[in-house]
Design a protein around this motif. Sequence first.
Motif, PDB file in Angstrom:
ATOM      1  N   PHE A   1     -13.644 -28.696  99.822  1.00 19.37           N
ATOM      2  CA  PHE A   1     -12.215 -28.572  99.566  1.00 19.37           C
ATOM      3  C   PHE A   1     -11.519 -29.442 100.606  1.00 19.37           C
ATOM      4  N   GLU A   2     -10.862 -30.506 100.163  1.00 19.99           N
ATOM      5  CA  GLU A   2     -10.191 -31.424 101.076  1.00 19.99           C
ATOM      6  C   GLU A   2      -8.756 -31.657 100.624  1.00 19.99           C
ATOM      7  N   ARG A   3      -7.824 -31.563 101.550  1.00 26.20           N
ATOM      8  CA  ARG A   3      -6.416 -31.814 101.274  1.00 26.20           C
ATOM      9  C   ARG A   3      -5.830 -32.658 102.406  1.00 26.20           C
ATOM     10  N   LYS A   4      -5.015 -33.659 102.051  1.00 28.87           N
ATOM     11  CA  LYS A   4      -4.346 -34.464 103.066  1.00 28.87           C
ATOM     12  C   LYS A   4      -3.327 -33.633 103.838  1.00 28.87           C
ATOM     13  N   PHE A   5      -2.747 -32.655 103.141  1.00 24.23           N
ATOM     14  CA  PHE A   5      -1.822 -31.738 103.816  1.00 24.23           C
ATOM     15  C   PHE A   5      -1.887 -30.380 103.128  1.00 24.23           C
ATOM     16  N   ASP A   6      -2.179 -29.347 103.916  1.00 23.17           N
ATOM     17  CA  ASP A   6      -2.234 -27.991 103.376  1.00 23.17           C
ATOM     18  C   ASP A   6      -2.081 -27.006 104.527  1.00 23.17           C
ATOM     19  N   VAL A   7      -2.260 -25.742 104.217  1.00 26.62           N
ATOM     20  CA  VAL A   7      -2.138 -24.699 105.238  1.00 26.62           C
ATOM     21  C   VAL A   7      -3.450 -23.932 105.332  1.00 26.62           C
ATOM     22  N   CYS A   8      -3.788 -23.509 106.539  1.00 27.91           N
ATOM     23  CA  CYS A   8      -4.966 -22.665 106.747  1.00 27.91           C
ATOM     24  C   CYS A   8      -4.607 -21.619 107.796  1.00 27.91           C
ATOM     25  N   PHE A   9      -5.141 -20.407 107.631  1.00 26.10           N
ATOM     26  CA  PHE A   9      -4.837 -19.303 108.544  1.00 26.10           C
ATOM     27  C   PHE A   9      -5.986 -19.123 109.539  1.00 26.10           C
ATOM     28  N   PHE A  10      -5.622 -18.977 110.819  1.00 26.93           N
ATOM     29  CA  PHE A  10      -6.606 -18.806 111.885  1.00 26.93           C
ATOM     30  C   PHE A  10      -6.260 -17.560 112.710  1.00 26.93           C
ATOM     31  N   PRO A  11      -7.296 -16.851 113.233  1.00 25.99           N
ATOM     32  CA  PRO A  11      -7.059 -15.584 113.936  1.00 25.99           C
ATOM     33  C   PRO A  11      -6.639 -15.774 115.392  1.00 25.99           C
ATOM     34  N   ILE A  12      -5.351 -15.780 115.623  1.00 19.69           N
ATOM     35  CA  ILE A  12      -4.846 -15.819 116.992  1.00 19.69           C
ATOM     36  C   ILE A  12      -4.762 -14.385 117.501  1.00 19.69           C
ATOM     37  N   ASN A  13      -5.679 -14.012 118.398  1.00 15.67           N
ATOM     38  CA  ASN A  13      -5.742 -12.626 118.886  1.00 15.67           C
ATOM     39  C   ASN A  13      -5.821 -11.609 117.747  1.00 15.67           C
ATOM     40  N   GLY A  14      -6.541 -11.983 116.680  1.00 14.03           N
ATOM     41  CA  GLY A  14      -6.710 -11.063 115.557  1.00 14.03           C
ATOM     42  C   GLY A  14      -5.577 -11.073 114.561  1.00 14.03           C
ATOM     43  N   VAL A  15      -4.560 -11.892 114.789  1.00 16.51           N
ATOM     44  CA  VAL A  15      -3.441 -12.019 113.849  1.00 16.51           C
ATOM     45  C   VAL A  15      -3.587 -13.343 113.112  1.00 16.51           C
ATOM     46  N   MET A  16      -3.765 -13.305 111.784  1.00 17.43           N
ATOM     47  CA  MET A  16      -3.970 -14.518 111.010  1.00 17.43           C
ATOM     48  C   MET A  16      -2.680 -15.336 110.985  1.00 17.43           C
ATOM     49  N   THR A  17      -2.763 -16.523 111.575  1.00 14.54           N
ATOM     50  CA  THR A  17      -1.585 -17.354 111.826  1.00 14.54           C
ATOM     51  C   THR A  17      -1.721 -18.681 111.091  1.00 14.54           C
ATOM     52  N   PRO A  18      -0.686 -19.109 110.346  1.00 16.68           N
ATOM     53  CA  PRO A  18      -0.796 -20.354 109.574  1.00 16.68           C
ATOM     54  C   PRO A  18      -0.572 -21.601 110.414  1.00 16.68           C
ATOM     55  N   PHE A  19      -1.417 -22.616 110.159  1.00 15.51           N
ATOM     56  CA  PHE A  19      -1.237 -23.937 110.730  1.00 15.51           C
ATOM     57  C   PHE A  19      -1.363 -24.953 109.596  1.00 15.51           C
ATOM     58  N   GLU A  20      -0.649 -26.072 109.713  1.00 13.92           N
ATOM     59  CA  GLU A  20      -0.621 -27.068 108.642  1.00 13.92           C
ATOM     60  C   GLU A  20      -1.209 -28.390 109.102  1.00 13.92           C
ATOM     61  N   GLY A  21      -1.753 -29.135 108.139  1.00 11.94           N
ATOM     62  CA  GLY A  21      -2.305 -30.439 108.442  1.00 11.94           C
ATOM     63  C   GLY A  21      -3.372 -30.834 107.437  1.00 11.94           C
ATOM     64  N   LYS A  22      -4.245 -31.731 107.850  1.00 13.35           N
ATOM     65  CA  LYS A  22      -5.338 -32.201 107.006  1.00 13.35           C
ATOM     66  C   LYS A  22      -6.452 -31.158 107.016  1.00 13.35           C
ATOM     67  N   LEU A  23      -6.904 -30.750 105.826  1.00 11.69           N
ATOM     68  CA  LEU A  23      -7.765 -29.563 105.736  1.00 11.69           C
ATOM     69  C   LEU A  23      -9.095 -29.868 105.053  1.00 11.69           C
ATOM     70  N   TYR A  24     -10.149 -29.254 105.592  1.00 10.22           N
ATOM     71  CA  TYR A  24     -11.513 -29.402 105.067  1.00 10.22           C
ATOM     72  C   TYR A  24     -12.169 -28.021 105.094  1.00 10.22           C
ATOM     73  N   LYS A  25     -12.694 -27.554 103.934  1.00  7.63           N
ATOM     74  CA  LYS A  25     -13.306 -26.228 103.862  1.00  7.63           C
ATOM     75  C   LYS A  25     -14.575 -26.300 103.012  1.00  7.63           C
ATOM     76  N   ILE A  26     -15.652 -25.671 103.489  1.00  4.06           N
ATOM     77  CA  ILE A  26     -16.903 -25.688 102.730  1.00  4.06           C
ATOM     78  C   ILE A  26     -17.668 -24.368 102.885  1.00  4.06           C
ATOM     79  N   PHE A  27     -18.518 -24.112 101.885  1.00  2.00           N
ATOM     80  CA  PHE A  27     -19.598 -23.140 102.022  1.00  2.00           C
ATOM     81  C   PHE A  27     -20.809 -23.910 102.555  1.00  2.00           C
TER      82      PHE A  27
END
Length: 335
Positions: A82-108
Amino acid sequence: MKKTAIILGLSALVASCNQSNKQQESTQQATETIVELNDVKTEKTKASTDFNIEDIPFSTADIGSFPFFTLPKGLKSMNKPFERKFDVCFFPINGVMTPFEGKLYKIFVTNEKGEEYSQRYFEKSMEDYLTSVGAVKVFEGEITKEEYDRYHKQDPNKGGEGDIGYWDQNMKFWVLRTKDNGTVFIQYTSDNASGRLNILQQAAFKQTITKVTADDIAKDLSKKGKSILYINFDLDKSDLTAQGKEVVTQISKALQKDKSLQIAIEGHTDNSGDVARNKKLSNDRANSVMNNLIANGIDKSRLTAKGFGSEKPLVANDSEDNKAKNRRVELIKVK
């Protein structure tokens, strides 16, 4: 007899005092519990704001090009990444899922043919490499079910390729700061059967929408022989919206500048829904554009209109983005 009455009275008084003391202790315990829960809530809120990207030092390592590193030997992406030039992904900042934007790559992540998948091998490889290039681990653990319920509907890619961020996943989240490639967020999770990996290169959103002008339309017709337009209509109707009428106004201006120009107006749809209905809708929309041009003073003899439905796609109808590209109006230069 009097002695017995005195003893009973004292017993009742002691029992009453004990009950009163128990009630006071219960009230005190309840108060302490509320205070403790409030302290936990306050601490959790504080923790979610403790993260400061500026506290992470810049890496001087050469990390290459996006997505910046390969998988460990013997492992591969299970499906197409899964590749996007611009998208959003959520990351666990101290256990709180926080959105960040940019170039995204996701795989199994899975094993190559003839190899075995090992959770320890994948995680150890990731940790050693990320440490070697100066990345910093900022979270390891699980989020709560309550946190998942709070955020998951905000994630447009939830349930998709390589998705991470469920309450029963042990997530490892790293941040890599560079001067040449900006900030890179990496998170992964694994069991002993497969893994998941997300990489986001943080970037600010850049607006690319511009107003369609008569000059743009005239230039396309002159150089390419056609102009592809995305004109807004009411949902499932041929009525132009205010924005759609503005585009038609620009078409009128282009035709008024070149009095000899004749065009064919073609309506197109994606392949969703009934074929016959799509063709009728596209035909009605092409005629709607033509009628609005006539109302703007363009001679009908310079115009033709026809709908093609989904017969002439620009791109394959294999994603929502591509379907949107196929829902268009084309102006074809006839003369």
